[in-house]
Write a protein that holds these residues in place. Sequence first.
Motif, short mmCIF file in Angstrom:
data_model
loop_
_atom_site.label_atom_id
_atom_site.label_comp_id
_atom_site.label_asym_id
_atom_site.label_seq_id
_atom_site.Cartn_x
_atom_site.Cartn_y
_atom_site.Cartn_z
N ALA A 143 0.91 -0.98 -0.02
CA ALA A 143 -0.11 -0.03 -0.09
C ALA A 143 0.77 1.28 -0.02
O ALA A 143 0.64 1.99 -0.73
CB ALA A 143 -0.90 0.19 1.10
N SER A 144 1.83 1.43 0.92
CA SER A 144 2.84 2.43 0.78
C SER A 144 3.51 2.57 -0.59
O SER A 144 3.50 3.89 -0.69
CB SER A 144 3.82 2.38 1.81
OG SER A 144 3.06 2.21 3.26
N ARG A 145 3.82 1.57 -1.05
CA ARG A 145 4.64 1.81 -2.33
C ARG A 145 3.53 2.52 -3.50
O ARG A 145 3.87 3.29 -4.03
CB ARG A 145 5.07 0.53 -2.65
CG ARG A 145 5.86 0.41 -4.14
CD ARG A 145 6.82 -0.84 -4.43
NE ARG A 145 5.86 -2.06 -4.43
CZ ARG A 145 5.15 -2.49 -5.59
NH1 ARG A 145 5.53 -1.87 -6.89
NH2 ARG A 145 4.51 -3.68 -5.56
N TRP A 146 2.66 1.70 -3.63
CA TRP A 146 1.74 2.30 -4.38
C TRP A 146 1.07 3.63 -4.47
O TRP A 146 0.74 4.54 -5.20
CB TRP A 146 0.55 1.45 -4.75
CG TRP A 146 0.95 -0.05 -5.49
CD1 TRP A 146 0.51 -1.35 -4.78
CD2 TRP A 146 1.37 -0.12 -6.86
NE1 TRP A 146 1.11 -2.24 -5.76
CE2 TRP A 146 1.56 -1.69 -7.04
CE3 TRP A 146 1.59 0.73 -7.83
CZ2 TRP A 146 1.97 -2.23 -8.14
CZ3 TRP A 146 1.97 -0.02 -9.09
CH2 TRP A 146 2.27 -1.26 -9.31
N LEU A 147 0.66 3.74 -3.15
CA LEU A 147 0.22 5.30 -2.70
C LEU A 147 1.41 6.31 -3.04
O LEU A 147 0.94 7.44 -3.37
CB LEU A 147 -0.32 5.28 -1.38
CG LEU A 147 -1.47 4.34 -0.82
CD1 LEU A 147 -1.84 4.27 0.26
CD2 LEU A 147 -2.79 4.99 -1.79
N GLN A 148 2.63 6.20 -2.61
CA GLN A 148 3.64 7.17 -2.97
C GLN A 148 3.46 7.38 -4.53
O GLN A 148 3.66 8.46 -4.73
CB GLN A 148 4.99 6.39 -2.55
CG GLN A 148 5.23 6.25 -1.16
CD GLN A 148 6.37 5.84 -0.72
OE1 GLN A 148 7.23 5.47 -1.35
NE2 GLN A 148 6.50 5.55 0.68
N LEU A 149 3.41 6.39 -5.40
CA LEU A 149 3.39 6.85 -6.84
C LEU A 149 2.16 7.47 -6.96
O LEU A 149 2.21 8.37 -8.10
CB LEU A 149 3.27 5.15 -7.56
CG LEU A 149 4.52 4.62 -7.50
CD1 LEU A 149 4.45 3.05 -8.24
CD2 LEU A 149 5.83 5.26 -8.36
#
Length: 723
Positions: free
Chosen positions: A588-594
């Motif tokens: 979730a953190s990785r995709w939300l940062q993008l």
Amino acid sequence: MRAASFPVSPVNGSLCLTDFSLLASRFKRVFFALVPTATDTRFLLIPADLPSTEKQQEQPWLTVARHAAQTGLPKKESPDSLYFPMCGAEREVLVAEVSGVDPLVLEKATDEWLADTGQALSDELKKIKGEFLDPITGLYGCNLFFEAVTEAIDRQDLHLVLIEALPPSRSIRDRFSPVLNTGSLLKNYNRRSFPLFHLGMAVFAILVSDQQRINLSSFCLSLITALKGHGCRRVRCGCTSVSLQRGDGRLLHDHPRLLLDEAWQALQVACRRGPFAFCDYDTLINPEHAPLRPISRSLIAKVRRRCRQLDVFSLVLFTFDFQKKVGADVLLDAGCETRHMLPFADGYLVIVGDARTDEVRAWAVGMIERICSNKGADYSLSAGISAYPEHGSRIAEIINNTRKALLHAAFFGPRSVVVFDAVSLNVSGDVFFAEGDWNAAVREYRRGLDRAPADINLLNSLGVTYALMNRTGDAVRSFTRVIDLEPDNFMALYNQGLGRQAVGQYRQAAASFSRAREVYNPEDTDQAGAIDDLLYQLGICFFHLGNYVSCMDMLTAWHARQGAVKSAGACCRYLGISAYHRQHFPDASRWLQLALAHDKFDAESLSLLGDSYRILGEGDDIALRLTEKAVEIAGPEPVFLLRWGRALAACGKYDQAIEQFRRCAAVRKTRIDAWLEIGTVYGLQGRYRQARRYIKKLITGRDVPDEIRSRAQTLCQHHESLR
């Protein structure tokens, strides 16, 4: 209470490929100032990688430039050149070649000096770029637009496209978000890096070069469809062009404002056509160039006068397939015998009385064969035929029907003869559709369906046009009619899914998309062009249905196929939210940062990213800032307040956390979660009596989920053990 943040932040001044085209002369002055003795600077696009066979054949300087591009470090090359990597795109890196450097300077240049100089160059170039950026969107502003037009005006086929995409807003805060979102979507859509500007008041401009005029309408239609698919509530485009053939390039070079005025006038017409529309200025000032231009009153009067005594007649329009030839009118006149012939547009209109259309067609075919036999293949003609009486049609429409039949005949090649029918109306509707006049296109498609109610192509075309006009219900009915007639029609199933999705019928939309996926034929070019978007839309439907596993499976595969072109955006947002709800917080953190790299004002992504950081223990202070920012952007949305309260509690700000939880407890959908959080925070403060009051509500309440009730019982036991 802390004041709400202004919804605009300082823009990102990172460099991109377009900067080195629009600001080239300014950038070169910086290189001359910072690199001693340099006499020339070139900006080179270096492919990120090449096959080994090509690498062996390239020149030494190119090898050094490629090495600089791959490592991101400046390099030097004897006898007098330096190479500074500046910015990268999907498969290319822009490298600045600085030549004419004194060999002594080159010899004494250390790696540290090169790195410091490269950083200084980058900083100075960013400052220059920042002077020309719009502070809201981070795009080029109006002050650079006219300069860019003046420099590009001498190129052949330069097009200006104005885009307006601002929906009605109820508050000042609501006016910023659509502008920011549209700017982000346009940047994502602009894969060929055409210069993109924000001229103010949500009006954007794209300077399109190296594109033929015939493709301009396709460009506008594709842009409108893309923005509509990403949630824009209205998108209008006005465009104009300048080329060497136009003949007024010198005037436009001296007065670039004229080009903007032309596109602006076209945009006003597009705004009157509907929420999703475009208009080309050329069709406004040169209506005679349109294939279905208005018919002169004098011709209508001549035809009416010659047909006054005829109850039944046909009109035959002959035109040359290649180039008008001298003498054909004499041959036609001789072949017409007692029939009347009138000059019309680039051809000849012949009135044939008291004959069936099949007889008229046979006569027209014979006439073309005789002329070609007599004069040679260069005298190739085609003909369009329409008959009178035609239900509800006047003389002007009968004449115009011959042109529609000729447009239809063009699909069959030279020397074709076509009698006006429903397919001719499909073709004429497509002409209006390509011009952005969708009301006229609908009129043609519906006239065609009056003649052929079960015509699949007409129904599909009508549905697509209705969808672009935001008449979603009419569009879905058209596609449903196609599916009733042809259950395995891929495009109808796909378009039906889009229509159902647009009105929030996600379960029905998913069924349409899934069925289309089953009947997909990869050898069909139309289907192959739509399958990627179908899978993307199916993933979105799964998201809205709460099927986060299928959503992630679908969109992760879709995202991987797009490569670096779509490395951020709405897809990342859906993936991030889905991963959060599946409690896969690292993903979730990785995709939300993008997702936030695409839209930094996305309140939900900010809130969920902050909560993910809190859960993962990656920084409670960061989690607090992100969740608080989400509340500032979205307002007192209960779910966002709940996450903000949790971050406040994690930072030890218990009283402020309880204040937010109480606001959530006043709203039914967050009441139970808020009671649990209040009980937890009171326990952390050692205020067990107050905590027990809220925990008791959860243990004895009727509508409390079992998982929450169990957590409340565990919390109660923990508090009892501490008392």
